[in-house]
Design a protein around this motif. Structure first.
Motif, PDB file in Angstrom:
ATOM      1  N   TRP A 159     -10.971  -4.438   4.895  1.00 20.47           N
ATOM      2  CA  TRP A 159     -11.160  -3.137   4.675  1.00 20.47           C
ATOM      3  C   TRP A 159     -12.467  -3.085   3.943  1.00 20.47           C
ATOM      4  CZ3 TRP A 159      -7.099   0.324   5.600  1.00 20.47           C
ATOM      5  CH2 TRP A 159      -7.010   1.441   5.028  1.00 20.47           C
ATOM      6  N   CYS A 404      -0.018   1.409  11.479  1.00 17.25           N
ATOM      7  CA  CYS A 404      -0.707   1.365  10.007  1.00 17.25           C
ATOM      8  C   CYS A 404      -1.918   0.719  10.077  1.00 17.25           C
ATOM      9  CB  CYS A 404       0.178   0.883   9.074  1.00 17.25           C
ATOM     10  SG  CYS A 404      -0.582   1.089   7.321  1.00 17.25           S
ATOM     11  N   TYR A 405      -2.153  -0.310   9.096  1.00 17.95           N
ATOM     12  CA  TYR A 405      -3.389  -1.078   8.853  1.00 17.95           C
ATOM     13  C   TYR A 405      -3.703  -2.112  10.196  1.00 17.95           C
ATOM     14  CZ  TYR A 405      -2.291  -5.371   6.670  1.00 17.95           C
ATOM     15  OH  TYR A 405      -1.851  -6.733   6.378  1.00 17.95           O
ATOM     16  N   ILE A 408      -7.087  -2.001  11.518  1.00 15.65           N
ATOM     17  CA  ILE A 408      -8.220  -2.216  10.717  1.00 15.65           C
ATOM     18  C   ILE A 408      -8.868  -3.569  11.409  1.00 15.65           C
ATOM     19  CG2 ILE A 408      -7.641  -0.951   8.919  1.00 15.65           C
ATOM     20  CD1 ILE A 408      -7.426  -3.531   7.221  1.00 15.65           C
ATOM     21  N   THR A 427       0.306   6.060  11.496  1.00 19.37           N
ATOM     22  CA  THR A 427       0.368   5.425   9.915  1.00 19.37           C
ATOM     23  C   THR A 427       1.080   6.652   9.163  1.00 19.37           C
ATOM     24  OG1 THR A 427      -0.909   4.658   8.352  1.00 19.37           O
ATOM     25  CG2 THR A 427      -1.815   6.750   9.730  1.00 19.37           C
ATOM     26  N   ASP A 429      -0.424   7.592   5.805  1.00 19.55           N
ATOM     27  CA  ASP A 429      -1.344   7.516   4.445  1.00 19.55           C
ATOM     28  C   ASP A 429      -0.918   8.391   3.305  1.00 19.55           C
ATOM     29  OD1 ASP A 429      -2.465   5.713   5.776  1.00 19.55           O
ATOM     30  OD2 ASP A 429      -4.230   6.974   6.683  1.00 19.55           O
ATOM     31  N   HIS A 441      -9.499   4.837   6.241  1.00 19.26           N
ATOM     32  CA  HIS A 441      -8.500   4.293   7.465  1.00 19.26           C
ATOM     33  C   HIS A 441      -8.789   5.066   8.745  1.00 19.26           C
ATOM     34  CE1 HIS A 441      -4.087   3.060   8.186  1.00 19.26           C
ATOM     35  NE2 HIS A 441      -4.841   2.307   8.935  1.00 19.26           N
ATOM     36  N   GLN A 444     -12.252   3.415  10.375  1.00 19.29           N
ATOM     37  CA  GLN A 444     -11.879   2.138  10.981  1.00 19.29           C
ATOM     38  C   GLN A 444     -11.318   2.472  12.315  1.00 19.29           C
ATOM     39  OE1 GLN A 444     -11.178  -1.101   7.795  1.00 19.29           O
ATOM     40  NE2 GLN A 444     -10.906   0.944   6.314  1.00 19.29           N
TER      41      GLN A 444
END
Length: 530
Positions: A159, A404-405, A408, A427, A429, A441, A444
């Motif tokens: 991140w 979600c993440y 990244i 996602t 958030d 987020h 990315q």
């Protein structure tokens, strides 16, 4: 400038640590949503001067020689990650009665651990330290290596990598399609640290010329690529992205599940604006379905009535697998499900890369004995999926989901999208409110579209939801906490970006080129007669 550099070099004790901490914290202003990248031209020269003063009295062993540099890098990293990730604490406060105790671990503990990567970066750089431009190359190598390691060590958490600071707008994003994030991280540090040469003047003209050349190439490549006419492949996809802005306090409240579901239906079924095509794909955010479909067959019937011929819904949902044997436990997955016009679930993709302590507990037996549970509120512990695969849409276009993440992780995304047409990112958030987190987020995810040359469709519960083309330009988006939909038609183009392994190799070549320059100049200085 020489006087300022001299004062920083001679700092000692807590003043040195505080200066490193503040320099790191200042650098966060280069990340979304601030995008003030000029601060890095202050933070990194200060870091260079602090490392210039990171010496110990001779004789000393190799470990003792690098400890002062490691400490400086650690304090720089602690400031950077604390100022850039404080919003993670919002997740544990959603259910404050149960998880408020974990707030210091989330807000301070994570930056404290991530700071070790920047401590490592500075320690590696100090091993090849020299006068002039050699130490700038050493710092670029150290940070490039540390950022690469951050993508996979200890499950990975890349991140706010430094390279994002050099890519605030699509014009400045295009270089990542050639050198990847490995190359961007190293090149960004090399350019940002170059003003440190203004103090001692050694290699000043060479350094400024190189920095100017790299910046000019970065801008020129972006301009040419954004203005080049891409070759269309004759296909397009009309999409509707739904952003319901459901309050997390209601997320798992059984008494309001029907209201949440009907909100999703109403947003999805609203007629498109005049001139807009009927959506072929409707996208719902992560865990937007407030129940298990196995318990609510009527919900699938309602979705079948909503969807017409040629339409498909991809929705974030918790997926349950019942135990196959008597007494065996149920298994739960964070998934996306694809539902057709007949109200049938025709495909599902489970989240492969789960969030440690958020969706599962690593070393569960050990932490269980300590009484440690998930740090965020949720209905159950989850299991990771085995693989990610594209979902075939009725139009013949394939869409690859990242939950979600997962979006990244540059190398994971680059490898997986090799045979797909559209990137889908769902996602939630809302855990982090209107803080820098959702903006970081989204940025990315935006970079992943440029990096892979594949358009991105993103649905977030409270934002930022939107559609991004294959060069990182935002076609349309909804702001934080907005309630509504985005309708867009995405034309598809032939890929123009390099294969993922080519970008990986290019990035490593740049990284180790800086390493070779630093090592050569460092060795030359040590062998030079006094």
């Amino acid at each position: 400038m020489e006087r300022l550099a001299g004062r920083i070099i001679l700092l000692w004790g807590w003043r040195r640590s505080l200066t490193a901490f503040l320099a790191g914290a200042l650098a966060v202003l280069s990340q979304a949503p601030y995008d003030f990248f000029a601060v890095c031209f202050v933070s990194f020269p200060v870091l260079v001067w602090l490392l210039d003063g990171a010496t110990v009295a001779a004789p000393a062993g190799p470990l003792r020689r690098i400890l002062p540099a490691f400490a400086i890098g650690w304090w720089f990293g602690f400031g950077y990650f604390l100022a850039g990730l404080w919003w993670i604490g919002g997740a544990v406060l959603v259910d404050a009665d149960s998880f408020a105790w974990a707030l210091p671990l989330a807000v301070v503990g994570i930056p404290l651990l991530l700071a070790f990567f920047y401590g490592f970066a500075c320690a590696v750089a100090r091993l090849a330290w020299s006068d002039g431009i050699g130490r700038i190359a050493a710092l670029a190598f150290g940070f490039g290596l540390a950022e690469w390691l951050r993508t996979f060590l200890f499950t990975g958490f890349p991140w706010n990598a430094i390279g994002y600071s050099a890519m605030p707008v699509p014009l400045l994003m295009q270089s990542v399609s050639v050198v990847g994030m490995i190359g961007m991280n190293a090149l960004a540090v090399f350019v940002f640290a170059m003003p440190a040469l203004l103090a001692a003047r050694r290699h000043l003209h060479l350094g400024l010329a190189l920095a100017a050349l790299l910046v000019a190439a970065h801008v020129a490549f972006g301009y040419v690529r954004l203005n080049a006419e891409a070759e269309a492949d004759g296909r397009s996809l009309s999409v509707r992205v739904v952003q319901p802005s459901i309050d997390l306090s209601e997320k798992w409240d059984a008494s309001v599940r029907d209201r949440i579901f009907h909100t999703m239906l109403d947003l999805s079924g609203a007629p498109p604006e005049q001139g807009r095509a009927k959506p072929q794909l409707i996208l719902w955010p992560e865990t937007s379905v407030p129940f298990f479909f196995t318990e609510r067959p009527d919900a699938l019937a309602a979705l079948g009535e909503l969807l017409g011929d040629g339409q498909m819904l991809i929705a974030g949902a918790m997926r349950e697998e019942l135990g196959s044997a008597a007494g065996s436990e149920e298994r739960y997955y964070n998934s996306v499900v694809a539902i057709n016009a007949s109200g049938e679930i025709v495909d599902a993709v489970d989240k492969v890369h789960l969030v440690p302590f958020g969706e599962y507990i690593p070393f569960a037996d050990l932490f269980g004995r300590l009484g440690l549970e998930q740090f965020v509120a949720g209905p159950m512990n989850l299991l990771p999926g085995n693989e990610r695969h594209p979902i075939a849409l009725p139009s013949g276009i394939s869409a690859l989901p990242f939950i979600c993440y997962e979006i990244i992780f540059p190398e994971m995304v680059a490898v997986d999208v090799a045979s797909t047409d559209i990137i889908v990112n769902v996602t939630n958030d809302a855990w982090f409110g209107d803080t820098p987190g959702p903006y970081q987020h989204f940025r990315q995810a935006q970079i992943r579209a440029v990096e892979t040359g594949v358009p991105l469709i993103r649905a977030a519960n409270t934002g930022i939801s939107g559609v991004v083309d294959q060069r990182g330009r935002i076609v349309d988006a909804l702001s934080i906490d907005a309630h509504g939909v985005v309708d867009a038609t995405i034309p598809l183009f032939r890929r123009e970006t390099m294969a993922s392994w080519n970008k990986h190799v290019n990035g490593l070549v740049i990284l180790f080129f800086f390493g070779a320059i630093a090592a050569g100049m460092g060795l030359g200085q040590r062998l030079r007669p006094n």
